[in-house]
Motif scaffolding. Structure first.
Motif, PDB file in Angstrom:
ATOM      1  N   LYS A 231       0.888  -1.301   0.136  1.00  0.00           N
ATOM      2  CA  LYS A 231       0.049   0.079  -0.086  1.00  0.00           C
ATOM      3  C   LYS A 231       0.812   1.395  -0.011  1.00  0.00           C
ATOM      4  O   LYS A 231       0.477   2.345  -0.839  1.00  0.00           O
ATOM      5  N   ASN A 232       1.768   1.037   0.858  1.00  0.00           N
ATOM      6  CA  ASN A 232       2.791   2.460   0.551  1.00  0.00           C
ATOM      7  C   ASN A 232       3.611   2.626  -0.668  1.00  0.00           C
ATOM      8  O   ASN A 232       3.658   3.796  -0.868  1.00  0.00           O
ATOM      9  N   ILE A 233       4.090   1.432  -1.266  1.00  0.00           N
ATOM     10  CA  ILE A 233       4.408   1.622  -2.584  1.00  0.00           C
ATOM     11  C   ILE A 233       3.495   2.210  -3.509  1.00  0.00           C
ATOM     12  O   ILE A 233       3.689   3.072  -4.229  1.00  0.00           O
ATOM     13  N   GLU A 234       1.960   1.901  -3.452  1.00  0.00           N
ATOM     14  CA  GLU A 234       1.262   2.248  -4.253  1.00  0.00           C
ATOM     15  C   GLU A 234       0.875   3.957  -4.104  1.00  0.00           C
ATOM     16  O   GLU A 234       0.749   4.693  -4.864  1.00  0.00           O
ATOM     17  N   SER A 235       0.917   4.195  -2.709  1.00  0.00           N
ATOM     18  CA  SER A 235       0.775   5.675  -2.491  1.00  0.00           C
ATOM     19  C   SER A 235       1.807   6.363  -2.777  1.00  0.00           C
ATOM     20  O   SER A 235       1.681   7.670  -3.296  1.00  0.00           O
ATOM     21  N   ARG A 236       2.903   5.912  -2.704  1.00  0.00           N
ATOM     22  CA  ARG A 236       4.232   6.604  -3.174  1.00  0.00           C
ATOM     23  C   ARG A 236       4.148   6.666  -4.785  1.00  0.00           C
ATOM     24  O   ARG A 236       4.509   8.082  -5.291  1.00  0.00           O
ATOM     25  N   ILE A 237       3.744   6.007  -5.536  1.00  0.00           N
ATOM     26  CA  ILE A 237       3.683   6.010  -6.918  1.00  0.00           C
ATOM     27  C   ILE A 237       2.517   6.868  -7.045  1.00  0.00           C
ATOM     28  O   ILE A 237       2.624   7.962  -8.195  1.00  0.00           O
ATOM     29  N   SER A 238       1.581   6.989  -6.613  1.00  0.00           N
ATOM     30  CA  SER A 238       0.313   7.829  -6.813  1.00  0.00           C
ATOM     31  C   SER A 238       0.789   9.423  -6.415  1.00  0.00           C
ATOM     32  O   SER A 238       0.648  10.477  -7.165  1.00  0.00           O
ATOM     33  N   PHE A 239       1.726   9.510  -5.429  1.00  0.00           N
ATOM     34  CA  PHE A 239       2.238  11.059  -5.282  1.00  0.00           C
ATOM     35  C   PHE A 239       3.030  11.293  -6.632  1.00  0.00           C
ATOM     36  O   PHE A 239       3.237  12.549  -7.006  1.00  0.00           O
ATOM     37  N   LEU A 240       3.962  10.208  -7.254  1.00  0.00           N
ATOM     38  CA  LEU A 240       4.492  10.667  -8.323  1.00  0.00           C
ATOM     39  C   LEU A 240       3.833  10.885  -9.720  1.00  0.00           C
ATOM     40  O   LEU A 240       4.295  10.527 -10.628  1.00  0.00           O
ATOM     41  N   ASN A 241       2.531  10.526  -9.643  1.00  0.00           N
ATOM     42  CA  ASN A 241       1.285  10.507 -10.684  1.00  0.00           C
ATOM     43  C   ASN A 241       1.966   9.216 -11.576  1.00  0.00           C
ATOM     44  O   ASN A 241       1.696   9.458 -12.674  1.00  0.00           O
ATOM     45  N   GLY A 242       2.271   8.242 -10.968  1.00  0.00           N
ATOM     46  CA  GLY A 242       2.753   7.298 -12.022  1.00  0.00           C
ATOM     47  C   GLY A 242       1.756   6.026 -11.816  1.00  0.00           C
ATOM     48  O   GLY A 242       0.649   6.312 -11.423  1.00  0.00           O
ATOM     49  N   THR A 243       2.080   4.872 -12.442  1.00  0.00           N
ATOM     50  CA  THR A 243       1.269   3.610 -12.458  1.00  0.00           C
ATOM     51  C   THR A 243       2.021   2.755 -11.879  1.00  0.00           C
ATOM     52  O   THR A 243       3.477   2.702 -12.078  1.00  0.00           O
ATOM     53  N   PHE A 244       1.316   1.613 -11.343  1.00  0.00           N
ATOM     54  CA  PHE A 244       1.810   0.588 -10.529  1.00  0.00           C
ATOM     55  C   PHE A 244       1.392  -0.741 -11.009  1.00  0.00           C
ATOM     56  O   PHE A 244      -0.029  -1.010 -10.923  1.00  0.00           O
ATOM     57  N   SER A 245       1.993  -1.750 -11.582  1.00  0.00           N
ATOM     58  CA  SER A 245       1.387  -2.894 -11.756  1.00  0.00           C
ATOM     59  C   SER A 245       2.392  -4.147 -11.517  1.00  0.00           C
ATOM     60  O   SER A 245       3.468  -3.922 -11.501  1.00  0.00           O
ATOM     61  N   ILE A 246       1.431  -4.956 -10.712  1.00  0.00           N
ATOM     62  CA  ILE A 246       2.553  -6.202 -10.047  1.00  0.00           C
ATOM     63  C   ILE A 246       1.902  -7.688 -10.889  1.00  0.00           C
ATOM     64  O   ILE A 246       0.706  -7.784 -10.804  1.00  0.00           O
ATOM     65  N   PHE A 247       2.651  -8.229 -11.345  1.00  0.00           N
ATOM     66  CA  PHE A 247       2.425  -9.576 -11.960  1.00  0.00           C
ATOM     67  C   PHE A 247       3.237 -10.570 -10.913  1.00  0.00           C
ATOM     68  O   PHE A 247       4.394 -10.672 -10.932  1.00  0.00           O
ATOM     69  N   SER A 248       2.106 -11.730 -10.702  1.00  0.00           N
ATOM     70  CA  SER A 248       2.968 -12.629  -9.916  1.00  0.00           C
ATOM     71  C   SER A 248       2.074 -14.159 -10.008  1.00  0.00           C
ATOM     72  O   SER A 248       0.881 -13.847  -9.920  1.00  0.00           O
ATOM     73  N   LYS A 249       2.837 -15.243 -10.081  1.00  0.00           N
ATOM     74  CA  LYS A 249       2.074 -16.428  -9.773  1.00  0.00           C
ATOM     75  C   LYS A 249       2.957 -17.134  -8.866  1.00  0.00           C
ATOM     76  O   LYS A 249       4.048 -17.215  -8.853  1.00  0.00           O
ATOM     77  N   VAL A 250       2.271 -18.214  -8.015  1.00  0.00           N
ATOM     78  CA  VAL A 250       2.825 -18.921  -7.213  1.00  0.00           C
ATOM     79  C   VAL A 250       4.154 -19.811  -7.870  1.00  0.00           C
ATOM     80  O   VAL A 250       3.805 -20.174  -8.925  1.00  0.00           O
ATOM     81  N   ASN A 251       5.439 -19.692  -7.390  1.00  0.00           N
ATOM     82  CA  ASN A 251       6.563 -20.209  -8.008  1.00  0.00           C
ATOM     83  C   ASN A 251       7.121 -19.961  -9.334  1.00  0.00           C
ATOM     84  O   ASN A 251       7.559 -20.309 -10.017  1.00  0.00           O
ATOM     85  N   GLU A 252       6.354 -18.623  -9.687  1.00  0.00           N
ATOM     86  CA  GLU A 252       6.805 -18.097 -10.786  1.00  0.00           C
ATOM     87  C   GLU A 252       7.440 -16.379 -10.678  1.00  0.00           C
ATOM     88  O   GLU A 252       7.556 -15.635 -11.856  1.00  0.00           O
ATOM     89  N   GLY A 253       7.752 -16.149  -9.368  1.00  0.00           N
ATOM     90  CA  GLY A 253       8.577 -14.856  -8.999  1.00  0.00           C
ATOM     91  C   GLY A 253       7.554 -13.909  -9.233  1.00  0.00           C
ATOM     92  O   GLY A 253       6.139 -14.016  -9.634  1.00  0.00           O
ATOM     93  N   VAL A 254       8.085 -12.765  -9.018  1.00  0.00           N
ATOM     94  CA  VAL A 254       7.261 -11.250  -9.240  1.00  0.00           C
ATOM     95  C   VAL A 254       7.832 -10.647 -10.288  1.00  0.00           C
ATOM     96  O   VAL A 254       9.105 -10.368 -10.508  1.00  0.00           O
ATOM     97  N   LYS A 255       7.035  -9.869 -11.054  1.00  0.00           N
ATOM     98  CA  LYS A 255       7.157  -8.764 -11.836  1.00  0.00           C
ATOM     99  C   LYS A 255       6.604  -7.558 -11.433  1.00  0.00           C
ATOM    100  O   LYS A 255       5.248  -7.698 -11.275  1.00  0.00           O
ATOM    101  N   VAL A 256       7.468  -6.547 -11.602  1.00  0.00           N
ATOM    102  CA  VAL A 256       6.567  -5.059 -11.190  1.00  0.00           C
ATOM    103  C   VAL A 256       6.993  -4.020 -12.269  1.00  0.00           C
ATOM    104  O   VAL A 256       8.354  -4.111 -12.546  1.00  0.00           O
ATOM    105  N   ILE A 257       6.020  -3.361 -12.673  1.00  0.00           N
ATOM    106  CA  ILE A 257       6.193  -2.249 -13.632  1.00  0.00           C
ATOM    107  C   ILE A 257       5.684  -1.289 -12.933  1.00  0.00           C
ATOM    108  O   ILE A 257       4.426  -0.970 -12.701  1.00  0.00           O
ATOM    109  N   PHE A 258       6.513   0.027 -12.824  1.00  0.00           N
ATOM    110  CA  PHE A 258       6.026   1.223 -12.320  1.00  0.00           C
ATOM    111  C   PHE A 258       6.629   2.509 -13.123  1.00  0.00           C
ATOM    112  O   PHE A 258       7.694   2.530 -13.613  1.00  0.00           O
ATOM    113  N   THR A 259       5.640   3.173 -13.270  1.00  0.00           N
ATOM    114  CA  THR A 259       6.118   4.657 -14.002  1.00  0.00           C
ATOM    115  C   THR A 259       6.142   5.809 -13.146  1.00  0.00           C
ATOM    116  O   THR A 259       5.521   5.713 -11.959  1.00  0.00           O
ATOM    117  N   PHE A 260       6.816   6.746 -13.292  1.00  0.00           N
ATOM    118  CA  PHE A 260       6.937   7.756 -12.561  1.00  0.00           C
ATOM    119  C   PHE A 260       7.049   9.182 -13.103  1.00  0.00           C
ATOM    120  O   PHE A 260       7.489   9.352 -14.197  1.00  0.00           O
TER     121      PHE A 260
END
Ligand code: ADP
Ligand code: MG
Length: 260
Positions: A231-260
């Protein structure tokens, strides 16, 4: 002849009534569909406001947790040591101390002062890494990576194709904290052994692509139980007027893309 004209009037009358009915139906239809649209919009706004509230709550909660941690650090690592230093200094006033005793006491004092100094440096560093202000975001991230990789069993690939503007310290601090949290999560939750961080321009927008090879998690059922970190990440990104997406599946790691 007369009968015919009456027929025309009857037909016209029916047509008129049919027309009125149709107009009425149309008006009712537009009225209700408009009402529905407005209601949908209101519901959307309410959801948005609730989301903002939730973010604000997480900012406040995190701030309080941080304060508690700092207070504990100060108490455990600094106040307690300074207390002992103060006791030792008083001891020095005791009459008829032998040289050995004096040496022991002063050794104690220097040792503890040294430790208190180190702690205060560490606490200050945790609060705001000095390199970030002195040398900018890129250097700050490089230092963060060195710290993370030296103590943990994780390798970080870092690639930066952007040129960070030096004056943007406030914005950079947000990006730094986001990466700090993502790295923490990858190590703590994902037990990742490899992380990749990349800054680049995608469609002319400054973007960070982050991924790890850890355990991953089910993002679909996690939406409602997002932790404070996310949630903190989301609020920081929204301060930056950016977007935040997270993609993950069990046992397949995590991928995050954010803009700022
Ligand atoms: N990189 C990751 N790998 C695996 N699970 C993760 C990762 N990042 C987040 N998670 C999952 O998402 C949850 C929420 O994370 P977060 O909001 O940072 O809260 P916290 O770290 O306080 O638990 C974690 O408890 C974890 O289950
Ligand atoms: Mg976390």
């Amino acid at each position: 002849m007369g009968g015919n004209s009456v027929d025309i009037y009857v037909v016209l009358g029916y047509l008129f009534i049919a027309f009125l009915l149709m107009a009425g139906v149309l008006i009712l239809f537009f009225y209700f569909s408009r009402k529905k649209i407005i209601q949908k919009e209101i519901e959307k706004k309410i959801l948005e406001i609730n989301h903002q509230k939730e973010l604000l709550r997480s900012v406040i909660l995190t701030q309080e947790a941080e304060r508690k941690r700092i207070a504990q650090d100060l108490h455990d690592d600094i106040s307690s040591k300074l207390n002992v230093v103060s006791l030792n200094t008083h001891l020095l006033k005791t009459p008829n101390l032998s040289d050995d005793e004096i040496l022991e006491i002063t050794d104690n004092i220097t040792g503890l002062t040294q430790k208190a100094l180190e702690s205060s440096r560490r606490i200050a560093h945790d609060l705001l890494p000095p390199v970030l202000e002195k040398f900018g975001l890129n250097a700050g991230i490089e230092e963060l990576i060195v710290e993370v990789t030296s103590s943990k069993t994780v390798k970080v690939n870092y690639l930066n194709e952007l040129k960070f503007q030096f004056e943007d310290t406030e914005r950079h601090l947000h990006i730094f904290r986001v990466l700090q949290e993502l790295l923490n999560n990858s190590i703590r939750h994902g037990k990742a052994t490899e992380v990749s961080i990349r800054f680049s321009k995608i469609n002319d927008i400054e973007t960070c692509t982050y991924s790890d090879n850890g355990k991953g998690f089910d993002t679909s059922n996690n939406e409602s139980q997002k932790g404070l970190g996310m949630k903190n990440i989301e609020s920081r990104i929204s301060f930056l007027n950016g977007t935040f997406s997270i993609f993950s599946k069990v046992n397949e790691g995590v991928k995050v893309i954010f803009t700022f």
